[in-house]
Write a protein that holds these residues in place. Structure first.
Motif, PDB file in Angstrom:
ATOM      1  N   TYR A 117      21.964  69.374   9.823  1.00 55.43           N
ATOM      2  CA  TYR A 117      21.528  68.014   9.486  1.00 55.43           C
ATOM      3  C   TYR A 117      21.383  67.177  10.746  1.00 55.43           C
ATOM      4  CZ  TYR A 117      22.020  63.246   7.619  1.00 55.43           C
ATOM      5  OH  TYR A 117      21.845  61.922   7.322  1.00 55.43           O
ATOM      6  N   LYS A 172      27.868  66.052   2.452  1.00 54.91           N
ATOM      7  CA  LYS A 172      26.810  65.379   3.183  1.00 54.91           C
ATOM      8  C   LYS A 172      25.466  65.610   2.484  1.00 54.91           C
ATOM      9  CE  LYS A 172      27.080  65.426   7.890  1.00 54.91           C
ATOM     10  NZ  LYS A 172      26.783  66.067   9.199  1.00 54.91           N
ATOM     11  N   ARG A 220      23.861  71.644   5.982  1.00 56.10           N
ATOM     12  CA  ARG A 220      24.698  70.518   6.406  1.00 56.10           C
ATOM     13  C   ARG A 220      24.939  70.551   7.903  1.00 56.10           C
ATOM     14  NH1 ARG A 220      28.411  71.379   1.532  1.00 56.10           N
ATOM     15  NH2 ARG A 220      27.279  70.213  -0.056  1.00 56.10           N
TER      16      ARG A 220
END
Lengths: 142, 433
Positions: free
Chosen positions: B74, B98, B71
């Motif tokens: 990302y 997410k 995450r």
């Protein structure tokens, strides 16, 4: 021949029954009969009301789990042995009684609500022996 | 006779598998060190460099990668190839936060589809079969993965994707589909619908099913097999690693063979991170050793399972993993027994109830108590007290069979279970230890 009974799931804890009667009161539902079966953690309230459609609508809106069960509302002859006669007919037909409860109509007439294993068979046998069964409309008008 | 898609790989000797792993791991660690600053920084912080990794025996020296890292990095932070070499992304559902976006080169897709082809072949699939892929197509890896695998095997592929049950059944019957790929819950639903339509197993052309992407029990497998007259195979995978096909079941149906030429599996203690010996239950950790665009080094799956290298009757030599028993981040220990909320969910779903439940753990007189609140549903309710009590008791029995513990089942009013920000609170642990 049968009458529509509304069965409602209730948690067995303070206030849950009140929650049900409050919804009925707020919506002007007139109760004809009310019976309660319970275990230690849940219960089933069984109602006969003046307006089945309206009641199921308000119960659904209020989030109560419920269903409609056909029951027999038997006008019990007001003589000694009246109830005995009704049960005798059911016995002869081999119909089992799951539960029953009583309520008073007008003119001191008593009704007995029966939930049986075979509603149609029981209704036919009782009618044939001259026992009067109440219809939903009759109870609504009480 | 057992069929293999890549027999020389699937039945290779243990020494050969180790040799592949040694060579590929060394190369992969160098690849991420050179191309992914995020990995390089993690390795530097752990005091390791590619020089420390001479074979797969050195794997334990490398730091773990978790979903939190994915995450944080990302969207591009863990991509190890220039974007012009990448041809596809796939993504997770993002229900727990997410989304995770995984990248693929053409070669990555090719190898992933090989893994799916191995699974289809292990389920008996050949070029003579008609394979209906009822997994969703799109960002979800289920549809694209099995679709590619089915092409590789040479099956006639029906890409129905998920949904529209009547159309699914129409294609199965009209085109004589012999293999079905979908989630186990959808397979159960399709089976029930066919049964309601009056179809008996001999009127359903299917012979095998490849079902994965969610937890399912042996009981559910037997039901599906019986209703449709098929053999049901489990398949496991993670979008982060490629998708379905990281491991798959063979005819023995006693665990899923991990494709060890592409993934190195370890079992660790979820609390200490220590590598556990074969046969011990713990958290599954994967290292992808062939993936170019999105390689993961020691990725913590949070899935709890056991590995075994015992000889398998199918002839495959790759290590087998048990069906994940749950997730390490939500495991409860009750009276010394590991309990996962997912197991309770499985029991409820298998009994035909929606998974609206709450687990309440407490300690009374030094003994743990386990209460499970289950929201009443219209399907579960009847006017017959005995019948409702029986359904309650059936749940207790099914829970005992699954957990090895006696739980108290409390039937509660609909929507009475505490919800926080729209999501139900599944576990309340009142124990003061």
């Amino acid at each position: 021949m049968s009458v529509k009974q509304i069965s409602v799931f209730l948690e067995n804890q303070p206030g849950s029954l009140y929650g049900l009667t409050q919804v009925l009161a707020e919506n002007g539902i007139d109760l004809r009969a009310f019976s309660l079966a319970d275990t230690s953690d849940f219960g089933i309230a069984r109602l006969i009301v003046d307006d089945v459609y309206k009641t199921t609508t308000v119960l659904k809106d209020a989030g109560f789990i419920h269903n409609i069960t056909p029951v027999l509302a038997v006008a019990i002859p007001d003589v000694p042995g009246g109830q005995n006669q009704v049960l005798g007919i059911l016995m002869d037909e081999g119909v089992n009684v799951e539960y029953m409860y009583a309520f008073l109509g007008g003119d001191k007439e008593a009704y007995m609500v029966f939930r049986v294993t075979d509603t149609d068979k029981a209704a036919a046998a009782l009618t044939a022996k001259g026992i009067r069964l109440a219809e939903t409309e009759e109870l609504a008008g009480l | 006779m057992e069929r293999y898609y890549q027999p020389e790989i699937e039945t290779a000797s243990r020494q050969q598998i180790k040799a592949w792993q040694d060579e590929r791991l060394v190369k992969q660690v160098r690849h991420v060190w050179d191309n992914v600053p995020y990995y390089r920084k993690m390795m530097e912080e752990a005091g390791v460099s590619p020089d420390h990794i001479q074979s797969s025996d050195d794997l334990h020296k490398l730091p773990f990668v978790s979903k939190a890292d994915l995450r944080e990095a990302y969207p591009y932070g863990l991509v190890a190839e220039p974007l012009e070499n990448c041809v596809r992304i796939q993504s997770t559902s993002g229900t727990t936060g997410k989304r995770v976006v995984a990248f693929y080169t053409q070669e990555d897709i090719d190898l992933w589809e090989d893994c799916c082809a191995r699974a289809i072949t292990a389920a008996g699939g050949t070029r003579e079969d008609v394979c209906q892929v009822s997994y969703g197509y799109g960002l979800f890896t289920g549809g694209p993965g099995l679709n590619g695998g089915s092409h590789k095997v040479g099956c006639l592929t029906i890409p129905t994707s998920s949904g529209n049950t009547q159309r699914q059944i129409m294609f199965i019957r009209d085109l004589n589909a012999t293999i079905l790929c979908c989630t186990p819950s959808y397979a159960a639903y399709l089976g029930e619908t066919m049964k309601e339509m009056g179809l008996t197993p001999d009127q359903i052309p299917l012979k095998a099913g490849i079902f994965g992407a969610e937890a399912w029990s042996e009981e559910m497998r037997r039901d599906i097999e019986k209703t449709m007259g098929i053999k049901a195979y489990d398949i496991y995978g993670l979008t982060e690693l490629s998708g379905p096909g990281v491991s798959f079941e063979c005819s023995a149906q006693t665990g899923m063979h991990i494709n060890e030429d592409h993934f190195i599996a370890e079992i660790i203690d979820p609390d200490t991170g220590e590598v556990l010996p074969e046969g011990t239950q713990g958290e599954l950790v994967f290292t992808s050793i062939t993936k170019k665009a999105f390689p993961l080094i020691r990725y913590r799956t949070r899935d709890i399972c056991t590995l075994t290298r015992e000889k398998c009757s199918c002839g495959r030599t790759h290590v087998k993993m048990t069906k994940p028993q749950g997730r390490s981040d939500d495991m409860l220990i009750i009276r010394g027994v590991n309990v996962f909320p997912s197991q309770i969910e499985t029991v409820l779903l298998n009994q035909g109830y929606p998974a609206n439940y709450q687990i309440i753990v407490d300690r009374v007189n030094n003994t743990d108590t386990l209460d499970i609140k289950v929201e009443m549903t219209p399907e579960m309710f009847t006017d017959n007290m005995g019948e409702v009590t029986k359904r309650q008791k059936d749940l207790v029995d099914a829970l005992r069979a699954m957990l090895g513990l006696t739980a108290k089942v409390l039937l509660v009013a609909p929507k009475s279970i505490t919800r926080r920000e729209g999501k139900a609170v599944r576990v309340i642990d009142n124990r003061k230890i």
